[in-house]
Design a protein around this motif. Structure first.
Motif, short mmCIF file in Angstrom:
data_model
loop_
_atom_site.label_atom_id
_atom_site.label_comp_id
_atom_site.label_asym_id
_atom_site.label_seq_id
_atom_site.Cartn_x
_atom_site.Cartn_y
_atom_site.Cartn_z
N UNK A 1 -3.77 2.30 8.23
CA UNK A 1 -3.92 1.70 9.55
C UNK A 1 -5.34 1.86 10.09
N UNK A 2 -5.96 3.00 9.81
CA UNK A 2 -7.35 3.19 10.23
C UNK A 2 -8.28 2.22 9.52
N UNK B 1 6.09 18.91 3.30
CA UNK B 1 4.83 18.58 2.65
C UNK B 1 4.72 17.07 2.38
N UNK B 2 5.77 16.50 1.82
CA UNK B 2 5.78 15.07 1.50
C UNK B 2 5.75 14.20 2.76
N UNK B 3 6.44 14.64 3.80
CA UNK B 3 6.41 13.91 5.06
C UNK B 3 5.01 13.87 5.66
N UNK C 1 2.85 11.57 3.44
CA UNK C 1 3.15 10.17 3.70
C UNK C 1 2.58 9.69 5.03
N UNK C 2 2.66 10.53 6.04
CA UNK C 2 2.10 10.17 7.35
C UNK C 2 0.59 9.98 7.25
N UNK C 3 -0.08 10.85 6.47
CA UNK C 3 -1.53 10.71 6.27
C UNK C 3 -1.86 9.41 5.55
N UNK C 4 -1.03 9.06 4.57
CA UNK C 4 -1.26 7.82 3.82
C UNK C 4 -1.15 6.61 4.74
N UNK D 1 0.84 -1.21 0.00
CA UNK D 1 0.00 0.00 0.00
C UNK D 1 0.87 1.25 0.00
N UNK D 2 1.87 1.28 0.87
CA UNK D 2 2.73 2.45 0.98
C UNK D 2 3.52 2.67 -0.31
N UNK D 3 4.07 1.62 -0.88
CA UNK D 3 4.83 1.76 -2.13
C UNK D 3 3.95 2.36 -3.23
N UNK D 4 2.73 1.86 -3.33
CA UNK D 4 1.81 2.32 -4.37
C UNK D 4 1.40 3.77 -4.14
#
Length: 135
Positions: free
Chosen positions: A110-111, A97-99, A102-105, A20-23
């Motif tokens: 996880x939610x 911005x990217x950090x 990414x944290x939101x993603x 998921x994260x990679x995508x």
């Protein structure tokens, strides 16, 4: 008795998260870069050596990671004014911005996973994982 079942489930969840994260982070960010950005979001500036233990890698790998991040304008390297041997790593506006993106993603994934179970069971799961992670 339960170790093998736990291992299979842990591997499945970890693989799902990685995929998921990679995508979702592509093409501007990798999960390794996100880990560095999140560390920098919590600290104003760090030395490259501060990242070695945090990202669990070698000095050479940290240097390569930071080279790519600097090339992509996610971080800036600055020499210390008092001691030119020291290099400080700081977030750029794009890196911040990217950090946060990414944290939101990661949070969203996880939610989604946790919302498959009740709030009570989420609390219990977090409690139990806390118990085994402190060993």
């Amino acid at each position: 008795m339960y170790a093998q079942e736990f291992s299979k489930l842990w591997q499945k969840i970890s693989k799902d998260l990685r995929t998921y994260m990679e995508t979702e982070l592509a093409p501007t960010l990798t999960e390794g870069q996100l880990n560095v950005l999140e560390y920098l979001l919590a600290h104003e500036q760090v030395k490259p050596s501060d990242l070695i233990e945090y990202v669990s890698t070698t000095p050479a790998a940290v240097t390569t990671l930071l080279d790519r991040m600097e090339k992509n304008e996610l971080i800036a390297r600055e020499r210390d004014e008092a001691d030119r041997r020291i290099v400080w790593i700081r977030l750029t506006a794009k890196g911040r911005e990217e950090g946060m993106r990414g944290s939101r993603i990661r949070q969203q994934f996880l939610e989604q996973v946790l919302n498959r179970i009740s709030a009570h069971n989420q609390q219990l799961l977090i409690y139990l994982l806390g118990k085994i992670s402190k060993q």
